[in-house]
Design a protein around this motif. Structure first.
Motif, PDB file in Angstrom:
ATOM      1  N   TRP A 168       0.839  -1.200   0.000  1.00  0.00           N
ATOM      2  CA  TRP A 168       0.000   0.000   0.000  1.00  0.00           C
ATOM      3  C   TRP A 168       0.875   1.251   0.000  1.00  0.00           C
ATOM      4  CZ3 TRP A 168      -5.090   0.484  -0.787  1.00  0.00           C
ATOM      5  CH2 TRP A 168      -5.909  -0.630  -0.598  1.00  0.00           C
ATOM      6  N   ARG A 169       1.973   1.213   0.710  1.00  0.00           N
ATOM      7  CA  ARG A 169       2.834   2.396   0.812  1.00  0.00           C
ATOM      8  C   ARG A 169       3.676   2.620  -0.437  1.00  0.00           C
ATOM      9  NH1 ARG A 169       3.186   3.689   6.349  1.00  0.00           N
ATOM     10  NH2 ARG A 169       2.566   1.982   7.729  1.00  0.00           N
ATOM     11  N   GLY A 170       4.219   1.544  -0.980  1.00  0.00           N
ATOM     12  CA  GLY A 170       5.244   1.692  -2.001  1.00  0.00           C
ATOM     13  C   GLY A 170       4.809   1.433  -3.420  1.00  0.00           C
ATOM     14  N   GLU A 171       3.576   0.943  -3.645  1.00  0.00           N
ATOM     15  CA  GLU A 171       3.171   0.572  -4.992  1.00  0.00           C
ATOM     16  C   GLU A 171       1.813   1.151  -5.362  1.00  0.00           C
ATOM     17  OE1 GLU A 171       3.565  -3.627  -5.562  1.00  0.00           O
ATOM     18  OE2 GLU A 171       5.541  -3.706  -4.628  1.00  0.00           O
ATOM     19  N   ARG A 172       1.493   2.313  -4.844  1.00  0.00           N
ATOM     20  CA  ARG A 172       0.232   2.976  -5.159  1.00  0.00           C
ATOM     21  C   ARG A 172       0.506   4.440  -5.492  1.00  0.00           C
ATOM     22  NH1 ARG A 172      -0.498  -1.728  -4.556  1.00  0.00           N
ATOM     23  NH2 ARG A 172      -2.174  -2.821  -3.454  1.00  0.00           N
ATOM     24  N   TRP A 173      -0.363   5.044  -6.293  1.00  0.00           N
ATOM     25  CA  TRP A 173      -0.171   6.443  -6.640  1.00  0.00           C
ATOM     26  C   TRP A 173      -0.776   7.340  -5.562  1.00  0.00           C
ATOM     27  CZ3 TRP A 173      -3.194   2.891  -9.051  1.00  0.00           C
ATOM     28  CH2 TRP A 173      -4.564   3.128  -9.134  1.00  0.00           C
ATOM     29  N   ASP A 174      -0.318   8.595  -5.545  1.00  0.00           N
ATOM     30  CA  ASP A 174      -0.605   9.501  -4.429  1.00  0.00           C
ATOM     31  C   ASP A 174      -2.091   9.769  -4.231  1.00  0.00           C
ATOM     32  OD1 ASP A 174       2.130   9.633  -4.210  1.00  0.00           O
ATOM     33  OD2 ASP A 174       2.314  11.608  -5.160  1.00  0.00           O
ATOM     34  N   SER A 175      -2.841   9.904  -5.327  1.00  0.00           N
ATOM     35  CA  SER A 175      -4.243  10.328  -5.211  1.00  0.00           C
ATOM     36  C   SER A 175      -5.212   9.169  -4.998  1.00  0.00           C
ATOM     37  CB  SER A 175      -4.663  11.097  -6.473  1.00  0.00           C
ATOM     38  OG  SER A 175      -4.685  10.222  -7.605  1.00  0.00           O
ATOM     39  N   LEU A 176      -4.689   7.940  -4.927  1.00  0.00           N
ATOM     40  CA  LEU A 176      -5.562   6.782  -4.780  1.00  0.00           C
ATOM     41  C   LEU A 176      -6.409   6.877  -3.513  1.00  0.00           C
ATOM     42  CD1 LEU A 176      -6.341   3.874  -5.752  1.00  0.00           C
ATOM     43  CD2 LEU A 176      -4.560   3.048  -4.205  1.00  0.00           C
ATOM     44  N   HIS A 177      -7.678   6.521  -3.635  1.00  0.00           N
ATOM     45  CA  HIS A 177      -8.573   6.364  -2.492  1.00  0.00           C
ATOM     46  C   HIS A 177      -9.035   4.904  -2.438  1.00  0.00           C
ATOM     47  CE1 HIS A 177      -8.521  10.682  -2.370  1.00  0.00           C
ATOM     48  NE2 HIS A 177      -9.436  10.741  -1.415  1.00  0.00           N
ATOM     49  N   ALA A 210       1.222 -15.189   2.930  1.00  0.00           N
ATOM     50  CA  ALA A 210       0.210 -14.138   2.774  1.00  0.00           C
ATOM     51  C   ALA A 210       0.848 -12.914   2.121  1.00  0.00           C
ATOM     52  CB  ALA A 210      -0.392 -13.769   4.131  1.00  0.00           C
ATOM     53  N   THR A 211       1.616 -13.166   1.063  1.00  0.00           N
ATOM     54  CA  THR A 211       2.368 -12.095   0.390  1.00  0.00           C
ATOM     55  C   THR A 211       1.566 -11.386  -0.687  1.00  0.00           C
ATOM     56  OG1 THR A 211       3.303 -13.756  -1.104  1.00  0.00           O
ATOM     57  CG2 THR A 211       4.596 -13.158   0.832  1.00  0.00           C
ATOM     58  N   GLY A 212       0.340 -11.840  -0.955  1.00  0.00           N
ATOM     59  CA  GLY A 212      -0.459 -11.205  -1.987  1.00  0.00           C
ATOM     60  C   GLY A 212      -0.191 -11.797  -3.358  1.00  0.00           C
ATOM     61  N   PRO A 213      -1.024 -11.430  -4.335  1.00  0.00           N
ATOM     62  CA  PRO A 213      -0.934 -12.067  -5.650  1.00  0.00           C
ATOM     63  C   PRO A 213      -0.190 -11.266  -6.710  1.00  0.00           C
ATOM     64  CG  PRO A 213      -3.047 -10.987  -5.413  1.00  0.00           C
ATOM     65  CD  PRO A 213      -2.267 -10.688  -4.149  1.00  0.00           C
ATOM     66  N   TYR A 214       0.328 -10.084  -6.379  1.00  0.00           N
ATOM     67  CA  TYR A 214       0.818  -9.193  -7.431  1.00  0.00           C
ATOM     68  C   TYR A 214       2.225  -8.691  -7.123  1.00  0.00           C
ATOM     69  CZ  TYR A 214      -4.232  -9.135  -8.185  1.00  0.00           C
ATOM     70  OH  TYR A 214      -5.541  -9.507  -8.370  1.00  0.00           O
ATOM     71  N   GLN A 215       3.227  -9.552  -7.294  1.00  0.00           N
ATOM     72  CA  GLN A 215       4.603  -9.127  -7.018  1.00  0.00           C
ATOM     73  C   GLN A 215       5.370  -8.705  -8.269  1.00  0.00           C
ATOM     74  OE1 GLN A 215       3.871 -12.541  -5.671  1.00  0.00           O
ATOM     75  NE2 GLN A 215       2.985 -11.517  -3.905  1.00  0.00           N
ATOM     76  N   GLN A 217       4.722   1.835 -10.110  1.00  0.00           N
ATOM     77  CA  GLN A 217       5.782   2.832  -9.904  1.00  0.00           C
ATOM     78  C   GLN A 217       5.273   4.258 -10.096  1.00  0.00           C
ATOM     79  OE1 GLN A 217       8.054   0.986 -13.094  1.00  0.00           O
ATOM     80  NE2 GLN A 217       9.689   0.529 -11.650  1.00  0.00           N
ATOM     81  N   TYR A 218       4.081   4.403 -10.647  1.00  0.00           N
ATOM     82  CA  TYR A 218       3.523   5.737 -10.899  1.00  0.00           C
ATOM     83  C   TYR A 218       3.064   6.375  -9.589  1.00  0.00           C
ATOM     84  CZ  TYR A 218       0.195   9.333 -12.273  1.00  0.00           C
ATOM     85  OH  TYR A 218      -0.497  10.522 -12.393  1.00  0.00           O
ATOM     86  N   ARG A 219       3.359   7.674  -9.439  1.00  0.00           N
ATOM     87  CA  ARG A 219       2.949   8.398  -8.233  1.00  0.00           C
ATOM     88  C   ARG A 219       2.050   9.590  -8.559  1.00  0.00           C
ATOM     89  NH1 ARG A 219       4.162   4.307  -7.049  1.00  0.00           N
ATOM     90  NH2 ARG A 219       5.766   3.527  -5.632  1.00  0.00           N
ATOM     91  N   ASN A 220       2.431  10.428  -9.535  1.00  0.00           N
ATOM     92  CA  ASN A 220       1.650  11.604  -9.877  1.00  0.00           C
ATOM     93  C   ASN A 220       2.111  12.137 -11.224  1.00  0.00           C
ATOM     94  OD1 ASN A 220       3.878  13.597  -9.377  1.00  0.00           O
ATOM     95  ND2 ASN A 220       3.650  12.792  -7.289  1.00  0.00           N
ATOM     96  N   PRO A 221       1.343  13.067 -11.849  1.00  0.00           N
ATOM     97  CA  PRO A 221       1.709  13.563 -13.174  1.00  0.00           C
ATOM     98  C   PRO A 221       3.066  14.256 -13.228  1.00  0.00           C
ATOM     99  CG  PRO A 221      -0.591  14.064 -12.698  1.00  0.00           C
ATOM    100  CD  PRO A 221       0.013  13.547 -11.431  1.00  0.00           C
ATOM    101  N   MET A 222       3.509  14.873 -12.138  1.00  0.00           N
ATOM    102  CA  MET A 222       4.784  15.584 -12.136  1.00  0.00           C
ATOM    103  C   MET A 222       5.968  14.635 -12.342  1.00  0.00           C
ATOM    104  SD  MET A 222       3.972  18.698 -11.831  1.00  0.00           S
ATOM    105  CE  MET A 222       5.572  19.428 -11.438  1.00  0.00           C
TER     106      MET A 222
END
Length: 416
Positions: free
Chosen positions: A43-52, A135-140, A160-165
Motif C-alpha cells: 500500500w505504501r510503495g506501490e500505489r499512486w498519491d491520489s488513490l482512495h 500471505a504475500t499477496g498475488p501481485y509481485q 511505480q507511478y505516483r503523480n503527473p509531475m
C-alpha cells in the motif's frame, strides 16, 4: 546465522497476514509475522498519491477492529485516501498486538532436512516452524511488456507511478483499462495531459444504484460470496473509483474529456505499436455488463423485498468517440507526441522462492499453488489472500477475515 523455532510463521504483514495473526492469537496459536518492509508495504510503495480506497469506510473491515470502530467520527460512506488506509492497517496491528518483525524478507521456504518441520530463510535468521502461511499477496511481478518502444520514451509500471509531475512533458499512453489504468488516465487528463488509453475487455459497474454503493450490492446479490465453482461470468476487472467521493467510470466520458481510446496493444517495433481491432467489442462488453448489474440489483430487490428507492431514469448514453468508428490500428509514438508509457497491464505472483511441490503445471512455473481454500497437500503449508482463494472477495481487505478464520481452525489443532 541464528536459528529460531516458532510454531507458525506468517509471511506478509498486509491485510491478509494481519487477519491471520488475529485469528491465530484468538485461538492461542504461537506465531510470528514476517514483513519484507514496513507494515502494509505494498500500500505504501506501490500505489499512486491520489488513490482512495475503492470501498466505503463502512466496508473497511479487518477482524475484531473495523475502520469505523477505529474512527467513529469518519463518514461511513466516504472513501479513505491512501494515508488513512495505511494508518488504519498500522493501528490495527498495534491494537491486536500482532507479533510482527518488519524489514525481514523471506528468501526461501523449504522442508527441514530429515524433519517434517518447515523452514524460512531470511537475511539474518533461519526460522523453523510447524506451519507456514504465505500471505504475500498475488501481485509481485509486473507482466511482461513489448521491448521495442524506441529511444526517448519514458516507461514505468503502474505500481511505480505516483503523480503527473513524475512524467516528462508530452502525451502519455496508458496501457490497460482496469481500475489502475482508468484512474491514472483520468488523473493525467484532468492534469492537462494528452492521454491515449489502451482498452481491453472489462466490466462496468455503477458506483451507486438505488441509494446503495456498488460494494453493498455485490454483497447483497451474493456476488462477493461467489466461489469459483459458482462463478458464471468472465473474471474481468470491474471499473470503479473512490476518488472525489466516488463516481462511475465511463470510458465514453473519458473520451469526451479528451482521452483517445485505442484497442489492445499487440506488439511494438521501432516505436510503432500494433493495435488490435477490439475497441468496439470491449466497449460493448462493458455496456452489457452494466445492464446485467442493474438487472441483478433489481432482481435482488424483488426477491428480498428490500425497501429501497426506485431506480432513477436512465441517462442518455454519451456519443461514441470517433475511434470506435475509425479505430487506430497503428500508433506511432513519436508522431503522436507520446513521451511516456505507463504499463497498467497487471502483475502476477512470484512464488519461485518456495521450494516445495505445491505448484501446478503452467507456462509460468511456480505462479499458481494448488490448494483447497488455502490448504495445500504439503503438510503445514498454507496460502492466504489470493484471488479466488475461496470466494470473489478473498483477495480484498474485507474478505481476509473469513479465509483467515478457516485456516486458523486447520492450523491450531495440528499442535495437539
Amino acid at each position: 546465522m541464528s536459528t529460531e523455532r516458532v510454531e507458525t510463521i506468517v509471511i506478509g504483514g498486509g491485510q491478509a497476514g494481519l487477519a491471520m495473526s488475529y485469528h491465530l492469537g484468538r485461538l492461542g496459536g504461537e506465531h510470528l509475522v514476517l514483513e519484507r518492509g514496513q507494515l502494509a508495504e505494498r500500500w505504501r510503495g506501490e500505489r499512486w498519491d491520489s488513490l482512495h480506497f475503492q470501498s466505503p469506510n463502512w466496508n473497511m473491515n479487518l477482524p475484531g477492529w473495523s475502520r469505523m470502530t477505529a474512527d467513529p467520527r469518519a463518514d461511513p460512506d466516504a472513501f479513505s485516501p491512501l494515508h488513512e488506509v495505511t494508518d488504519y492497517i498500522e493501528r490495527y496491528a498495534a491494537t491486536i498486538r500482532a507479533p510482527v518483525r518488519t524489514h525481514c524478507a523471506a528468501l526461501s521456504v523449504t522442508r527441514e532436512p530429515g524433519s517434517r518441520a518447515l523452514q524460512v530463510q531470511t537475511d539474518g535468521t533461519l526460522y523453523v516452524a510447524h506451519n507456514i502461511v504465505v500471505a504475500t499477496g498475488p501481485y509481485q511481478v509486473p507482466r511482461a511488456t513489448p521491448s521495442s518502444l524506441g529511444g526517448g520514451v519514458f516507461e514505468l509500471h503502474s505500481t511505480q507511478y505516483r503523480n503527473p509531475m513524475q512524467l516528462p512533458a508530452g502525451a502519455v499512453l496508458v496501457v490497460g483499462a482496469g481500475n489502475s489504468g482508468v484512474q491514472i488516465a483520468e488523473e493525467l487528463c484532468r492534469a492537462g495531459r494528452r492521454v491515449f488509453l489502451s482498452v481491453s475487455s472489462h466490466e462496468r459497474i455503477r458506483r451507486r444504484y438505488r441509494g446503495k454503493d456498488c460494494i453493498w450490492w455485490l454483497i447483497a446479490t451474493g456476488s462477493a460470496d461467489s466461489t469459483l465453482r459458482d462463478w458464471k461470468g468472465a473474471r474481468l476487472s470491474r471499473l470503479m473509483t473512490g476518488v472525489n467521493g466516488g463516481h462511475d467510470i465511463d470510458l465514453r466520458r473519458l473520451a469526451a474529456e479528451g482521452v483517445v481510446l485505442i484497442g489492445r496493444v499487440k506488439a511494438a517495433e521501432d516505436g510503432k505499436l500494433a493495435i488490435a481491432d477490439d475497441l468496439a467489442s470491449s466497449i460493448a462488453h462493458g455496456d452489457e455488463s452494466l445492464k446485467a448489474f442493474d438487472r441483478r440489483c433489481d432482481d435482488t430487490v424483488r426477491a428480498q423485498q428490500l425497501d429501497l428507492p426506485a431506480a432513477g431514469p436512465s441517462e442518455d448514453p454519451l456519443p461514441d468517440p470517433a475511434e470506435l468508428q475509425a479505430p487506430i490500428r497503428v500508433l506511432d509514438l513519436a508522431r503522436a507526441g507520446i513521451r511516456s508509457v505507463i504499463w497498467a497491464n497487471g502483475a502476477h505472483a512470484d512464488f519461485s522462492w518456495i521450494d516445495l511441490p505445491v505448484f501446478g503445471q503452467s507456462a509460468e512455473p511456480k505462479r499458481a499453488p494448488v490448494h483447497e481454500r488455502g490448504v495445500t497437500a504439503e503438510a503445514g503449508l498454507y496460502f492466504l489472500g489470493l484471488p479466488w482463494l475461496h470466494k470473489w472477495k478473498s483477495a480484498f481487505l474485507f474478505g481476509a477475515d473469513e479465509d483467515a478464520a478457516h485456516l486458523a481452525q486447520h492450523i491450531v489443532p495440528r499442535r495437539r
